[in-house]
Write a protein that holds these residues in place. Structure first.
Motif, PDB file in Angstrom:
ATOM      1  N   THR A 123      47.467  36.212  46.877  1.00 55.83           N
ATOM      2  CA  THR A 123      46.458  37.065  46.250  1.00 55.83           C
ATOM      3  C   THR A 123      45.957  38.111  47.242  1.00 55.83           C
ATOM      4  O   THR A 123      45.632  37.798  48.381  1.00 55.83           O
ATOM      5  N   SER A 124      45.911  39.351  46.779  1.00 58.26           N
ATOM      6  CA  SER A 124      45.379  40.446  47.588  1.00 58.26           C
ATOM      7  C   SER A 124      44.361  41.205  46.740  1.00 58.26           C
ATOM      8  O   SER A 124      44.644  41.536  45.584  1.00 58.26           O
ATOM      9  N   ILE A 125      43.182  41.450  47.302  1.00 58.38           N
ATOM     10  CA  ILE A 125      42.137  42.194  46.595  1.00 58.38           C
ATOM     11  C   ILE A 125      41.684  43.353  47.483  1.00 58.38           C
ATOM     12  O   ILE A 125      41.300  43.134  48.632  1.00 58.38           O
ATOM     13  N   THR A 126      41.770  44.562  46.973  1.00 60.65           N
ATOM     14  CA  THR A 126      41.369  45.732  47.760  1.00 60.65           C
ATOM     15  C   THR A 126      40.350  46.556  46.985  1.00 60.65           C
ATOM     16  O   THR A 126      40.342  46.575  45.747  1.00 60.65           O
ATOM     17  N   PHE A 127      39.496  47.247  47.729  1.00 61.51           N
ATOM     18  CA  PHE A 127      38.486  48.157  47.158  1.00 61.51           C
ATOM     19  C   PHE A 127      38.814  49.566  47.628  1.00 61.51           C
ATOM     20  O   PHE A 127      38.909  49.818  48.834  1.00 61.51           O
ATOM     21  N   ASP A 128      39.000  50.477  46.688  1.00 56.99           N
ATOM     22  CA  ASP A 128      39.374  51.855  47.013  1.00 56.99           C
ATOM     23  C   ASP A 128      38.301  52.796  46.469  1.00 56.99           C
ATOM     24  O   ASP A 128      38.119  52.906  45.251  1.00 56.99           O
ATOM     25  N   ASN A 129      37.596  53.478  47.383  1.00 57.47           N
ATOM     26  CA  ASN A 129      36.572  54.428  46.966  1.00 57.47           C
ATOM     27  C   ASN A 129      37.048  55.872  47.044  1.00 57.47           C
ATOM     28  O   ASN A 129      36.279  56.805  46.766  1.00 57.47           O
TER      29      ASN A 129
ATOM     30  N   ALA B 160      30.015  47.059  52.338  1.00 57.65           N
ATOM     31  CA  ALA B 160      31.011  46.042  52.699  1.00 57.65           C
ATOM     32  C   ALA B 160      30.542  44.656  52.285  1.00 57.65           C
ATOM     33  O   ALA B 160      31.342  43.811  51.862  1.00 57.65           O
ATOM     34  N   ALA B 161      29.243  44.401  52.369  1.00 54.07           N
ATOM     35  CA  ALA B 161      28.701  43.088  51.993  1.00 54.07           C
ATOM     36  C   ALA B 161      28.899  42.841  50.501  1.00 54.07           C
ATOM     37  O   ALA B 161      29.282  41.739  50.085  1.00 54.07           O
ATOM     38  N   LYS B 162      28.626  43.879  49.685  1.00 58.98           N
ATOM     39  CA  LYS B 162      28.832  43.725  48.241  1.00 58.98           C
ATOM     40  C   LYS B 162      30.314  43.508  47.912  1.00 58.98           C
ATOM     41  O   LYS B 162      30.661  42.729  47.028  1.00 58.98           O
TER      42      LYS B 162
ATOM     43  N   THR C 250      31.242  39.905  48.757  1.00 59.47           N
ATOM     44  CA  THR C 250      30.684  38.975  47.768  1.00 59.47           C
ATOM     45  C   THR C 250      31.518  39.000  46.484  1.00 59.47           C
ATOM     46  O   THR C 250      31.862  37.952  45.921  1.00 59.47           O
ATOM     47  N   LEU C 251      31.837  40.200  46.047  1.00 54.83           N
ATOM     48  CA  LEU C 251      32.633  40.339  44.823  1.00 54.83           C
ATOM     49  C   LEU C 251      34.041  39.777  45.005  1.00 54.83           C
ATOM     50  O   LEU C 251      34.580  39.092  44.116  1.00 54.83           O
ATOM     51  N   GLU C 252      34.636  40.042  46.169  1.00 55.84           N
ATOM     52  CA  GLU C 252      35.970  39.510  46.437  1.00 55.84           C
ATOM     53  C   GLU C 252      35.950  37.980  46.429  1.00 55.84           C
ATOM     54  O   GLU C 252      36.862  37.340  45.885  1.00 55.84           O
ATOM     55  N   ARG C 253      34.920  37.392  47.034  1.00 58.25           N
ATOM     56  CA  ARG C 253      34.819  35.930  47.073  1.00 58.25           C
ATOM     57  C   ARG C 253      34.753  35.346  45.653  1.00 58.25           C
ATOM     58  O   ARG C 253      35.411  34.344  45.337  1.00 58.25           O
TER      59      ARG C 253
ATOM     60  N   LEU D 153      35.853  36.765  42.854  1.00 59.28           N
ATOM     61  CA  LEU D 153      37.145  36.972  42.177  1.00 59.28           C
ATOM     62  C   LEU D 153      38.173  35.951  42.653  1.00 59.28           C
ATOM     63  O   LEU D 153      38.929  35.387  41.845  1.00 59.28           O
ATOM     64  N   ARG D 154      38.222  35.703  43.960  1.00 68.20           N
ATOM     65  CA  ARG D 154      39.179  34.713  44.494  1.00 68.20           C
ATOM     66  C   ARG D 154      38.873  33.314  43.953  1.00 68.20           C
ATOM     67  O   ARG D 154      39.793  32.540  43.645  1.00 68.20           O
ATOM     68  N   ALA D 155      37.591  32.996  43.833  1.00 68.17           N
ATOM     69  CA  ALA D 155      37.215  31.683  43.296  1.00 68.17           C
ATOM     70  C   ALA D 155      37.684  31.548  41.850  1.00 68.17           C
ATOM     71  O   ALA D 155      38.201  30.493  41.443  1.00 68.17           O
ATOM     72  N   ALA D 156      37.532  32.607  41.058  1.00 65.81           N
ATOM     73  CA  ALA D 156      37.974  32.579  39.662  1.00 65.81           C
ATOM     74  C   ALA D 156      39.485  32.435  39.569  1.00 65.81           C
ATOM     75  O   ALA D 156      40.007  31.700  38.718  1.00 65.81           O
TER      76      ALA D 156
END
Length: 928
Positions: free
Chosen positions: A836-842, A905-907, A910-913, A915-918
């Motif tokens: 699993t890979s989760i990235t945030f792109d702004n 980065a903190a948000k 938190t969101l990545e954590r 999503l990974r849990a789900a």
């Protein structure tokens, strides 16, 4: 009957006494029989006594067989490649059990042991058995069998069946064998491989003599034709490809049955008893025979491991079993590749070798006039004019003087050029000569300008590059001329997306390119066809396709490594510096267009602007478009569809427009103005006040995010919509190969997630989705969905879809509860690993954060992700879903509850954590 049993074959996987003590088992059988039945009179047919005798025999023989199988399996586990010794051991164990059962039956029924001849036929007759192979038996009698013979045979068969052996059997006279064998090639083949086990040895010898004299003699040609027709039908049934991702080890192309067919034909024609005799007969060279034995041994080892893992006669190398077989055979993860991928690469290389051997063998048969030429060749027989140094043998291109041919090593390439020029197939003897002299290809030849010209002409000049490249690849010529190609030969990618090995995928890509060039795909691929018709640098596109995946299989991004390889190889193929630069760029970014089209929202101006900046010129855009189309189509049947075609056409058209007129064309204001103008035209019959309200109620993203036809649908759905009502419009969108599902309702949090849950419950696959909130508080959501087969829903499926959506939105069905029983991963697909890979792109969007989730696909994934985002007060504007077999990339365009991007980065963490849990929780549920 002798109580020391059948003699063991030489060199078993373990000592015969470790497998079965024949004399001791016979004594135990006698004792158990006596204890179970006591003294019985001759002819006693008491049912209880018979049942007791059978049960006693099964108990003793079952225990002996279990011990023997355990000993063989343990020894094989220690030496997992020792297949021949293992198959002989299983055959000898079966000989012992079968003859003991016969001994028991004849004594039980007071039958003279010489009243019949017990003969093993088929694969068992050959003395080769996997752990759960069939046991095919012939009970041969000198005349019509008596009642005592029938009773003894029946008694023996019941014992074998109770031992869970799969027994094929026939009781026949010699005359019946000959008569039935004359009419049925399956029976004839089984009789060809017969082996005497017990009983009347003289009668068995008579069968052997009469088969050779009265059945086989003079019928070789019809037998050969029948076996080859049978082989072609078998290949067709198994998919017709040597590189099937889940091959059948026994029946598939390049499998054991192909090797066995060669031996059957050789035995029928020449009477050989051992495949080694094929060297003496001049059919194979010593090296080719070594290839034969290596392939045969490897395939038998795989089949034996399959049987032991599944505890049944399984011959299909399914995905989950590939992992288990690789582990049993000692393969390890290394060099960035999984053990199973190394194992399957070896498998496909052996399967290719089987194909080479078959071709050589069939040529020998043709030379001996035992196999007819293909039908079309016989009808349109002609002898094309060939260049000096070549000749035509049975309409195939052959070499006139081997020594003269080898005197100039460039002839190794010229042979394939002449084959394409004349349209003839290359004679297998010529191919054998090439394969045996690959050492002549050295750096001098690779840098020779004439060699470079010939190789490029094979792709560019004759219109059928696939044929030359495939044959060169099978002979090892392609890897010899381009050594960097060798690692990807027969390389399997262990996933459900790629249907072919990497080298075959490359050749399929070039096949697609040649088809487009020949004008065969104009209707299906209008953009790519027009690009090639208008003209591109053909050397660049062909070489780029040849090299685009050359970096695969290493512990590094294959695009980056491939570009470095292309930098070395392209100049060696005679390309100019500018051409080399373009090839390198195409290889480095060969996934860019596919990723942009399938993983990003093409209605977002930033997507198009970023892509246009990356490609820079129309020339590169056109080359990349053609390469991307060929790459996707080359993955396998069914991968290309209208959805992908529509995305690529849209990306190409809008990028071309931006490159021609400037990137300022791609701003939101321009697109919004054009969209509102188009809607006014489409709704020309609306009252002006209503039309003004409709064009004023939506925010800017709505106008560039949807096509006019969809905006017309929403305008009608929103017209006089009561707050408590949900309006739904389901419509097949043939241009996109999907069903468009539009929803209009009063806005409330989590609507995207609830809709995704409803769609998941009916098994719908979401390929694209977006939702918008109007200024007056309504939600307009559109999902493009496909059924389980990747097609739009048919008319019969739409009512069920609508009912489930209605129930979910009404609260009658709670997706979180209902989906648990449906969110399952099938057993054969559980072996795949997708990190699993989760990235945030702004940067990829002006107003949204793009959250890209790359993970293992499953039915309830999209619902789990969207529910998690909704619970975290994340607003989802759109979702783009790209599926690659078992892998999925879900890209969400989102804002926080204040309408801002997620810069913190903190948000993000938190969101990545969450999503990974789900994902983890859902994956555990799906595997339960």
């Amino acid at each position: 009957m002798a109580r020391d049993g059948p003699p063991p074959a030489e060199d078993l996987i373990c000592a015969p006494e470790a497998i079965l003590d024949y004399a001791a088992t016979a004594r135990a059988l006698d004792a158990a029989l006596d204890a179970a039945t006591g003294p019985t009179a001759a002819g006693d047919d008491d049912a209880d006594a018979a049942a007791a005798a059978q049960a006693a025999a099964v108990k003793v023989l079952g225990a002996a067989m279990a011990r023997g199988r355990g000993a063989i399996a343990d020894a094989f586990a220690q030496r997992p490649f020792e297949a021949r010794k293992t198959t002989r051991a299983y055959a000898w164990l079966t000989d012992c059990i079968v003859t003991l059962a016969l001994d028991h039956a004849t004594r039980r029924h007071h039958l003279d042991p010489d009243a019949i001849a017990l003969i093993a036929v088929g694969g068992y007759g050959r003395g080769e058995m996997a752990p759960h192979s069939d046991v095919d038996l012939l009970f041969l009698t000198p005349k019509s069998p008596s009642g005592a013979i029938h009773a003894a045979v029946e008694s023996m068969l019941y014992v074998l069946w109770d031992l869970k052996l799969k027994v094929g059997h026939a009781t026949r006279t010699l005359r019946e064998c000959l008569s039935l064998g004359a009419d049925d090639f399956t029976i004839r083949t089984a009789l060809l491989e017969h082996r005497f086990l017990a009983g009347d040895a003289g009668l068995a010898a008579d069968l052997d003599r009469r088969l050779r004299k009265d059945l086989f003699r003079g019928s070789a040609r019809e037998f050969v034709e029948a076996k080859l027709e049978e082989r072609d039908a078998r290949h067709e049934k198994q998919g017709g490809q040597r590189y099937m991702v889940e091959p059948n080890v026994k029946e598939g192309k390049g499998g054991l049955r192909d090797l066995q067919s060669l031996f059957w034909i050789a035995k029928y024609i020449h009477g050989v008893q051992d495949a080694a005799e094929l060297v003496r007969l001049g059919v194979f060279t010593a090296d080719e025979f070594n290839t034969f034995t290596r392939a045969e041994s490897f395939l038998w080892a795989v089949r034996c491991h399959l049987h032991l893992i599944t505890r049944r006669a399984a011959d299909q190398l399914a995905f989950d079993l590939q992992v288990d077989v690789a582990a049993r055979m000692g393969y390890k993860d290394r060099g960035g590749r999984r053990a199973v991928e190394h194992f399957m690469q070896d498998y496909f290389r052996h399967a290719t070798a089987v194909g080479d051997l078959t071709r050589i063998f069939l040529t020998k048969l043709e030379a001996d006039h035992l196999k007819g030429a293909p039908l079309l060749e016989r009808i349109f027989r002609r002898t094309p004019k060939v260049k000096p140094g070549y000749r035509v043998i049975r309409n195939r291109l052959a070499i006139e003087d081997e020594a003269a041919f080898l005197a100039d090593k460039l002839n190794l390439l010229r042979l394939f050029e002449e084959g394409l020029r004349t349209g003839m197939l290359i004679h297998p003897d010529a191919m054998r000569l090439v394969a045996a002299n690959l050492h002549l290809i050295d750096d001098d030849m690779r840098h020779d300008r004439e060699a470079q010209r010939i190789f490029l002409d094979l792709m560019l000049r004759h219109g059928n590059p696939e044929r030359a490249l495939r044959r060169m690849n099978e002979l090892g010529m392609l890897a010899a001329f381009i050594p960097e190609f060798e690692p990807i030969v027969a390389m399997m990618q262990f996933n459900m997306y790629h249907h072919y090995t990497v080298d075959e995928h490359t050749i399929q890509c070039i096949r697609n390119l040649a088809q487009i060039e020949r004008g065969e795909l104009v209707e299906e691929l209008p953009v790519a066809s027009s690009i090639l018709r208008e003209g591109v640098n053909r050397k660049v596109i062909f070489v780029a396709l040849l090299l685009h995946d050359i970096g695969k299989g290493r512990d590094e991004d294959h695009s980056v490594l491939g570009a470095r390889v292309a930098r070395k190889v392209a100049p060696r193929l005679g390309l100019t510096r500018n051409e080399c630069d373009t090839v390198e760029w195409l290889v480095r970014y060969h996934l860019l267009m596919s990723d942009m089209a399938q993983k990003r929202d093409l209605s977002d101006p930033r997507t198009l602007r970023d892509f246009a900046k990356a490609v820079k010129t129309r020339k590169r855009l056109d080359l990349m478009t053609v390469l991307t189309v060929c790459d996707i189509r080359g993955v396998g049947p069914g991968t290309w569809n209208n959805w992908k075609a529509m995305l690529l056409r849209q990306l190409h058209a809008e990028t071309a427009r931006a490159l021609e007129h400037g990137l300022e064309e791609l701003n939101r204001e321009n697109r919004g103005t054009q969209a509102r103008k188009a809607l006014r035209k489409a709704l020309a019959d609306w009252p002006a006040t209503e039309l003004k309200r409709e064009t004023a109620r939506h925010y800017p993203p709505y106008w560039q995010g949807l096509d006019t036809a969809t905006q017309v649908v929403f305008a009608n759905m929103l017209r006089d919509l009561p707050d408590a009502q949900v309006r739904i419009d389901l419509h097949p969108d043939e241009d996109r190969d999907a069903t468009r599902a539009c929803f209009a309702l009063a806005d409330h949090p989590g609507i995207f997630s609830r809709l995704a849950g409803a769609l998941a419950l009916v098994g719908a696959n979401v390929v694209d989705a977006r939702t918008y909130t109007s200024k007056d508080g309504y939600a307009t959501a559109v999902f493009w969905i496909q059924d389980a087969h990747g097609h739009p829903y048919d008319d019969a499926g739409l009512p069920r879809l609508r009912r489930m959506i209605d129930k979910t939105l009404a609260g009658e069905v709670v997706p979180a509860e209902e989906i648990q029983s449906r969110d399952k991963i099938r057993k054969r697909e559980r072996a795949f690993r997708v990190p699993t890979s989760i990235t945030f792109d702004n940067e990829g969007s002006e107003i949204y954060t793009i959250i890209e989730v790359d993970t293992r696909d499953r039915p309830g994934l999209l619902y789990d992700l969207t529910r998690t985002l909704a619970d975290a007060n994340v607003y989802i504007a759109s979702a783009v879903i790209a599926t690659y077999g078992e892998q999925v990339v879900d890209s969400f365009y989102v804002k926080d509850m204040f309408g801002l991007k997620f810069h913190s980065a903190a948000k993000q963490k938190t969101l990545e954590r969450k999503l990974r849990a789900a994902i983890t929780e859902g994956a555990q549920r799906a595997r339960a």
